[in-house]
Design a protein around this motif. Structure first.
Motif, mmCIF file in Angstrom:
data_model
loop_
_atom_site.group_PDB
_atom_site.id
_atom_site.type_symbol
_atom_site.label_atom_id
_atom_site.label_comp_id
_atom_site.label_asym_id
_atom_site.label_seq_id
_atom_site.Cartn_x
_atom_site.Cartn_y
_atom_site.Cartn_z
ATOM 1 N N ARG A 236 5.519 3.603 -5.843
ATOM 2 C CA ARG A 236 6.333 2.360 -7.193
ATOM 3 C C ARG A 236 5.001 1.076 -6.825
ATOM 4 N N ALA A 237 5.215 0.201 -7.524
ATOM 5 C CA ALA A 237 4.668 -0.990 -7.473
ATOM 6 C C ALA A 237 4.896 -1.542 -6.203
ATOM 7 N N ASN A 238 4.089 -2.517 -5.653
ATOM 8 C CA ASN A 238 4.073 -3.538 -4.834
ATOM 9 C C ASN A 238 5.230 -2.664 -3.002
ATOM 10 N N VAL A 239 4.585 -1.520 -3.159
ATOM 11 C CA VAL A 239 4.955 -0.425 -2.134
ATOM 12 C C VAL A 239 3.822 -0.599 -0.462
ATOM 13 N N LYS A 241 0.287 -0.054 -1.338
ATOM 14 C CA LYS A 241 -0.996 1.309 -1.252
ATOM 15 C C LYS A 241 -1.823 0.634 -1.109
ATOM 16 N N SER A 242 -2.054 -0.580 -1.708
ATOM 17 C CA SER A 242 -3.201 -0.661 -1.449
ATOM 18 C C SER A 242 -3.724 -1.233 0.159
ATOM 19 N N THR A 243 -2.494 -1.821 1.168
ATOM 20 C CA THR A 243 -2.548 -2.465 2.088
ATOM 21 C C THR A 243 -2.702 -1.271 2.630
ATOM 22 N N VAL A 256 -4.813 -6.985 -2.149
ATOM 23 C CA VAL A 256 -3.398 -7.236 -1.350
ATOM 24 C C VAL A 256 -2.849 -8.369 -1.806
ATOM 25 N N GLN A 259 2.303 -9.604 -5.443
ATOM 26 C CA GLN A 259 3.356 -9.024 -6.780
ATOM 27 C C GLN A 259 3.235 -8.360 -7.458
ATOM 28 N N PRO A 260 4.357 -7.635 -7.717
ATOM 29 C CA PRO A 260 4.360 -6.332 -8.218
ATOM 30 C C PRO A 260 3.459 -6.451 -9.597
ATOM 31 N N GLY A 261 1.958 -5.327 -9.481
ATOM 32 C CA GLY A 261 1.213 -5.092 -10.749
ATOM 33 C C GLY A 261 0.040 -6.331 -9.784
ATOM 34 N N THR A 263 -3.149 -3.799 -8.792
ATOM 35 C CA THR A 263 -3.837 -2.836 -8.626
ATOM 36 C C THR A 263 -4.032 -2.704 -9.606
ATOM 37 N N ASN A 354 6.585 3.399 3.657
ATOM 38 C CA ASN A 354 5.662 2.115 4.607
ATOM 39 C C ASN A 354 6.986 0.586 5.201
ATOM 40 N N ALA A 373 1.416 -0.250 7.449
ATOM 41 C CA ALA A 373 0.547 -0.687 6.648
ATOM 42 C C ALA A 373 -0.469 -2.011 7.445
ATOM 43 N N ARG A 374 0.529 -2.803 7.536
ATOM 44 C CA ARG A 374 0.445 -4.470 7.830
ATOM 45 C C ARG A 374 0.355 -4.292 9.404
HETATM 46 N N1 LIG Z 1 6.198 -6.181 6.067
HETATM 47 C C1 LIG Z 1 4.941 -5.177 5.764
HETATM 48 N N2 LIG Z 1 4.577 -5.576 4.369
HETATM 49 C C2 LIG Z 1 3.675 -5.489 4.017
HETATM 50 C C3 LIG Z 1 3.592 -3.687 4.362
HETATM 51 N N3 LIG Z 1 2.171 -3.670 3.797
HETATM 52 C C4 LIG Z 1 1.763 -3.856 2.646
HETATM 53 N N4 LIG Z 1 2.430 -5.447 2.736
HETATM 54 C C5 LIG Z 1 2.754 -6.397 1.383
HETATM 55 O O1 LIG Z 1 3.344 -6.049 0.219
HETATM 56 C C6 LIG Z 1 2.966 -6.728 -0.579
HETATM 57 C C7 LIG Z 1 2.311 -5.476 -1.549
HETATM 58 O O2 LIG Z 1 1.514 -4.591 -0.609
HETATM 59 P P1 LIG Z 1 0.491 -3.929 -1.825
HETATM 60 O O3 LIG Z 1 -0.624 -3.130 -1.183
HETATM 61 O O4 LIG Z 1 -0.666 -5.127 -2.601
HETATM 62 O O5 LIG Z 1 1.199 -3.287 -2.695
HETATM 63 P P2 LIG Z 1 0.416 -2.200 -3.724
HETATM 64 O O6 LIG Z 1 1.344 -0.806 -3.812
HETATM 65 O O7 LIG Z 1 -0.721 -1.832 -3.282
HETATM 66 O O8 LIG Z 1 0.540 -3.042 -4.827
HETATM 67 P P3 LIG Z 1 0.475 -2.624 -6.831
HETATM 68 O O9 LIG Z 1 -0.821 -3.162 -6.837
HETATM 69 O O10 LIG Z 1 1.064 -3.953 -7.318
HETATM 70 O O11 LIG Z 1 1.206 -1.254 -7.779
HETATM 71 C C8 LIG Z 1 1.865 -7.753 -0.101
HETATM 72 O O12 LIG Z 1 2.345 -8.717 0.236
HETATM 73 C C9 LIG Z 1 1.967 -6.999 1.162
HETATM 74 O O13 LIG Z 1 1.184 -7.895 2.369
HETATM 75 C C10 LIG Z 1 3.632 -2.939 5.363
HETATM 76 O O14 LIG Z 1 4.132 -2.136 5.981
HETATM 77 N N5 LIG Z 1 4.897 -4.292 5.879
#
Ligand SMILES: Nc1nc2c(ncn2[C@@H]2O[C@H](COP(=O)(O)OP(=O)(O)OP(=O)(O)O)[C@@H](O)[C@H]2O)c(=O)[nH]1
Ligand SMILES: [Mg+2]
Length: 435
Positions: A236-239, A241-243, A256, A259-261, A263, A354, A373-374
């Motif tokens: 799903r969005a914002n989970v 994935k990119s991180t 990263v 906000q969802p959406g 990538t 994650n 991932a953080r």
């Molecule tokens: N606390 C925490 N936050 C995280 C972690 N991984 C990612 N985030 C946060 O989650 C948010 C979304 O991260 P992205 O990596 O952009 O998520 P995504 O799934 O690629 O999002 P879309 O491209 O919108 O689908 C960011 O604010 C990240 O910093 C983690 O392991 N722990």
């Protein structure tokens, strides 16, 4: 020597600009003359007196000349008839003792030499130029390889070896070039033939067919020795994935944002997981898209997932309830069904929980990689689990591994023939592979 192969020839065997050291191989009387003209061995001997197979340190082309002195022409000028201007130069000249480039020369056979020089393009050109000026035809490494009269398997391995992206894949391909696959196939053939000899048509052939089947299974790894596995990061969005992509790569490849959406397009990057080459693809998060561009991104993400060889399905631990945290595998399946993601039944899917840094106590569930991932927590375990999904049957050291589509298809055909009792046809198939 093959028909059409020039008696005097030279080729750079290493790819331009990739290694610190380049290897230039040359054959023929003109090649030996070129070495004497351009190379001053530290032991003071001409090339004909150097021990076969031993490396000799020395200097190449002091002031543009060897100790017999020859001006280094470019391979191109030699190809169009450039001449070697020999100028006598005293071997013990002070100037010459320190001038030129340090190289190592090896007399590999009576009329074959290798020069190991600096890997830069200019140094290689200079060495090639000296051989060309002495009358050697400049060839590509593929042409040079073709003249070594290797078997098909070994020649294919040499070509694949040049494209091996990691040390681990190169080591396996080197074993194939040194005969690992040929040995196993020859053993199978011997067993098939001895069975034909004793006429019982079972024991040895059955064992050979089983061995051929094991070899066939190894092709799943073998075909990836030069081509990376396609691993798609979905969810799903914002989970995160990119991180996660960035954390696995060790650098910031994808944007990263909280906000969802974020990538939209597919972001891909190459890396190695446990020595295996992998291309990760991170795509749009799956949700009811906010606009047309995002909707196109979501459609593309679904296509990527359907075509993936391995899927990392990412869940956001901070957004799951207690019931879902207790069974992330079921949560992932519900996600996939709700988002209409069509994964193939045989497709390996690794569920990644994650953002576990947001939980008081990360759950330990078999088959689920709990990571942040953080912070990097759990990433080592994730890469180990991913490696096991890529290569459930990693070949043991020294094992025969088919590594081309032709080999894999021929082996699969040989196994089918053995299983249906057509042993003569099976033997013929294996013999063709051994040609
Ligand atoms: N606390 C925490 N936050 C995280 C972690 N991984 C990612 N985030 C946060 O989650 C948010 C979304 O991260 P992205 O990596 O952009 O998520 P995504 O799934 O690629 O999002 P879309 O491209 O919108 O689908 C960011 O604010 C990240 O910093 C983690 O392991 N722990
Ligand atoms: Mg993203």
């Amino acid at each position: 020597m093959n028909a059409g192969s020039p008696a005097n020839r030279v080729a750079a065997l290493t790819p331009p600009g990739r290694g610190a050291i380049a290897v230039v191989a040359a054959n023929g009387p003109a090649a030996l003359a070129a070495v004497d003209a351009a190379f001053r061995a530290a032991n003071g001997k001409p090339i004909a007196e150097q021990t076969l197979g031993r490396i000799v340190f020395g200097r190449w082309g002091g002031n543009g000349h060897g100790w017999l002195g020859t001006s280094a022409a470019s391979p191109q000028s030699a190809a169009t008839g450039g001449s070697a201007a020999l100028r006598p130069q005293p071997p013990d000249s002070q100037d010459h003792a320190t001038a030129g480039e340090e190289v190592v020369v090896c007399r590999r056979a009576v009329d074959e030499v290798e020069v190991h020089c600096h890997g830069g393009a200019a140094a290689v050109e200079r060495v090639l130029g000296a051989f060309a000026a002495a009358g050697c035809a400049v060839q590509s490494w593929q042409q040079s390889l073709a003249q070594r009269q290797l078997g098909q398997i070994e020649a294919d391995a040499a070509v694949a070896l040049a494209a091996a992206p990691t040390l681990r894949t190169a080591a396996i391909l080197l074993e194939q070039q040194q005969g690992a696959l040929r040995r196993e196939l020859s053993d199978c053939l011997t067993a098939l033939e001895s069975d034909a000899g004793d006429g019982d048509g079972d024991g040895d052939s059955k064992a050979a067919a089983e061995r051929l089947a094991v070899l066939t299974q190894r092709a799943a790894v073998g075909l990836h020795l030069t081509q990376p596995w396609r691993v798609v990061i979905g969810g799903r969005a914002n989970v995160g994935k990119s991180t996660l992509l960035n954390a696995l790569l060790g650098y910031e490849r994808a944007i990263v944002f909280d906000q969802p959406g974020t990538t939209r397009d597919v972001v891909s990057a190459h890396t190695a997981i446990d020595g295996w080459p992998v291309q990760f693809r991170d795509a749009a998060g799956l949700r009811d898209a906010g606009d047309e561009i995002e909707a196109a991104g979501v459609a593309l993400a679904k296509q990527q997932l359907a075509a993936a060889e391995v899927v990392l399905w990412v869940l956001d631990a901070s957004a799951l309830g207690q019931r879902e945290l207790a069974d992330p595998l079921a949560a992932a399946q519900r996600d996939q069904a709700a988002l209409e993601v069509a994964l193939r039944s045989e497709q390996p899917v690794l569920v990644v929980l994650n953002k576990v840094d947001c939980l008081a106590a990360p759950p330990h569930v078999a088959g689920v990689a709990a990571v942040s991932a953080r912070t990097g927590a759990g990433l080592d375990e994730l890469t180990q689990a991913l490696s096991a999904r890529l290569t459930p049957l990693a070949p043991p050291t020294g094992a025969g591994v088919p590594f081309t589509a032709r080999q894999a298809a021929a082996l699969a055909a040989a196994v089918d023939l053995a299983l249906s009792g057509r042993l003569a046809d099976c033997r013929a198939e294996v013999e063709r592979l051994l040609a």
